[in-house]
Design an enzyme around this catalytic site. Structure first.
Site, mmCIF file in Angstrom:
data_model
loop_
_atom_site.group_PDB
_atom_site.id
_atom_site.type_symbol
_atom_site.label_atom_id
_atom_site.label_comp_id
_atom_site.label_asym_id
_atom_site.label_seq_id
_atom_site.Cartn_x
_atom_site.Cartn_y
_atom_site.Cartn_z
ATOM 1 N N HIS A 147 0.803 -1.224 0.000
ATOM 2 C CA HIS A 147 0.000 0.000 0.000
ATOM 3 C C HIS A 147 0.835 1.273 0.000
ATOM 4 O O HIS A 147 0.308 2.351 -0.285
ATOM 5 C CB HIS A 147 -0.937 0.009 1.206
ATOM 6 C CG HIS A 147 -2.048 -0.988 1.098
ATOM 7 N ND1 HIS A 147 -3.318 -0.635 0.707
ATOM 8 C CD2 HIS A 147 -2.074 -2.322 1.307
ATOM 9 C CE1 HIS A 147 -4.083 -1.716 0.692
ATOM 10 N NE2 HIS A 147 -3.354 -2.748 1.052
ATOM 11 N N ASP A 150 3.779 9.286 -0.954
ATOM 12 C CA ASP A 150 2.614 8.494 -0.544
ATOM 13 C C ASP A 150 2.291 7.455 -1.601
ATOM 14 O O ASP A 150 2.408 7.738 -2.801
ATOM 15 C CB ASP A 150 1.402 9.399 -0.337
ATOM 16 C CG ASP A 150 0.535 8.974 0.831
ATOM 17 O OD1 ASP A 150 0.565 7.780 1.184
ATOM 18 O OD2 ASP A 150 -0.172 9.823 1.391
#
Length: 472
Positions: free
Chosen positions: A159, A367
């Protein structure tokens, strides 16, 4: 249809009354995926025990989902979670070599806990189950399950960002981490950039061979890697945002603004989120725009995170001090430039706050995806949407081309983007919204789940013909 077994570090078990435990973006996405598919969710309960070893599971059924959770002892938490996962792997994957703290004791604890999880999970796996493992805490899990004789198709989804070879190779156990990933049948990443970095690590560092079409051969095993950008439960979030206007927190916020424009940022307290740079950019915007005084307010919602990790405790103090300095220098008796909320906000209130915000600031330094960016777009009123200011270093920037893309390290450029977002005419805002909303609507969490599981269900017959020839 094969049963789905999801494995994640933390499992938010619903309460007996039917409520759901507080959860972040990952947990919300997994819960939605399991509800639509049915199966088993396995992982850490989030609790600590006094047991010397992980010996037992708590198993509870809610609807078509079975939750199986184990407690960890203090040593496990310190070494596996706080130590190797969050002081070595997390900063490494976010390109923060200056914060990467490698300890062989923590590394041993990381592999020990994964081995214990595999020992508890293996008896629960049925022969035709699809196993889907999530995130950096559990990279070695497939290899441990293979050692115990599990033959099932096992997929892994990463992720967070995957670093380039030069960054990964600084980790003393990089080869062991890559060997762990090679034990999976499918390794998923958020973006094609992450896949490119992974391919570079695999091939350049000599861990394996690229066979074409995302297939690899490594440590005697063939597996596939690809990009599967995660989505949100878009339809549900749209409805939540509309209803959120009635939320008491949203009502009080709107009334307290006194017709000021609201700019919103929502982030877990983490050095990867660029919160300090964002506050400096907003401060610079206020300095450059005298008309903003008393007319624009930044609401920064930042729940505490991993407070037992020293770097996070330091950051919490630094952000609070920076916010105080900006408010002291720029504020007035009737205007506070930055409202800093250091606690968790329920999703209904968040959705409503997104909807009333003229601009959303999502400016991480690095991110994997960032679901806040997608939630902000989903929450907007199509007739009068706000503007998303988005870091080029968020995976979401690969999809949300209607956002104002910024380099969060460039404080002045980010400040200019805030000003542009606040002053943008409604026609331009609608055009940007209309270019992004169909993407998050069509590529929602169900699409993400379905796409990954369809790929995981494939076998080696899907390997390109040329690759098969090379392997012979």
């Amino acid at each position: 249809m094969a049963r789905l077994v999801v494995v994640s570090n933390r499992v938010p078990v619903p309460s007996a009354k039917g409520g759901t435990a507080a959860a972040g973006g990952l947990a919300v996405a997994l819960e939605a995926a399991l509800r639509s598919h049915g199966g088993l969710w396995f992982g850490w309960s989030g609790k600590t025990s006094t047991d010397r070893e992980i010996e037992w599971l708590e198993i509870r059924d809610f609807g078509n989902v079975t939750y199986a959770v184990a407690d960890l002892n203090r040593r496990d938490v310190d070494e596996y979670y706080t130590g190797f996962a969050n002081r070595a792997l997390w900063p490494l994957c976010h390109y923060r070599l200056d914060l990467t703290d490698f300890s062989r004791k923590d590394m041993a604890g990381y592999f020990r806990v994964n081995r214990s999880f595999a020992r508890l999970l293996a008896p629960l796996i049925r022969p035709d189950d699809l196993v889907w493992v999530h995130d950096y805490h559990l990279i070695p899990l497939a290899a441990e399950l293979r050692h115990m004789g599990v033959k099932n198709r096992i997929g892994y989804f990463h992720h967070i960002p995957w670093p380039p070879a030069d960054v990964l190779s600084t980790l003393p156990v990089a080869d062991t981490i890559m060997r762990g990933l090679a034990a999976y049948d499918l390794v998923g990443f958020q973006t094609s950039y992450d896949v490119e970095n992974f391919t570079g690590c695999m091939v350049r560092e000599g861990f394996g061979r690229a066979l074409g079409n995302g297939w690899f051969e490594s440590y005697g095993h063939r597996f596939q890697a690809g990009a599967f950008p995660i989505g949100i439960d878009t339809e549900s979030f749209v409805e939540m945002a509309v209803e959120g206007a009635k939320n008491p927190i949203v009502k009080r916020t709107r009334e307290s603004l006194h017709d000021c424009d609201l700019v919103i940022g929502v982030d877990r307290l983490d050095y990867s989120k660029g919160i300090g740079q964002r506050i400096e950019a907003f401060s610079r915007f206020c300095e450059m725009s005298p008309s903003a005084k008393g007319q624009v307010t930044l609401l920064q919602i930042t729940p505490k995170s991993r407070s037992d990790v020293p770097e996070y405790a330091t950051m919490q103090r630094d952000v609070a001090e920076l916010t105080g300095r900006v408010n002291g220098a720029l504020g007035d008796v009737d205007w506070t430039p930055i409202r800093y909320v250091n606690k968790t906000m329920n999703r209904n209130a968040l959705a409503g706050l997104y909807r009333i915000a003229k601009a959303g600031l999502v400016t991480p330094l690095r991110d994997g995806m960032n679901l806040v960016a997608k939630e902000y777009i989903a929450a907007q009123d199509p007739n009068d949407p706000g503007v998303l200011v988005l870091s080029r270093f968020a995976g979401a920037a690969r999809e949300l081309d209607g956002a104002l893309i910024v380099n969060p390290y460039d404080i002045e450029a980010t400040a200019n983007a805030i000003g542009r977002a606040i002053s943008m005419p409604v026609e331009a805002r609608r055009e940007r919204f209309q270019s992004m909303f169909p993407k998050i609507r069509d590529h929602d969490v169900s699409w993400w789940c379905r796409t990954f599981l369809d790929a995981l269900s494939q076998d080696e017959s899907a390997i390109p013909t040329e690759a098969v020839r090379l392997l012979k």
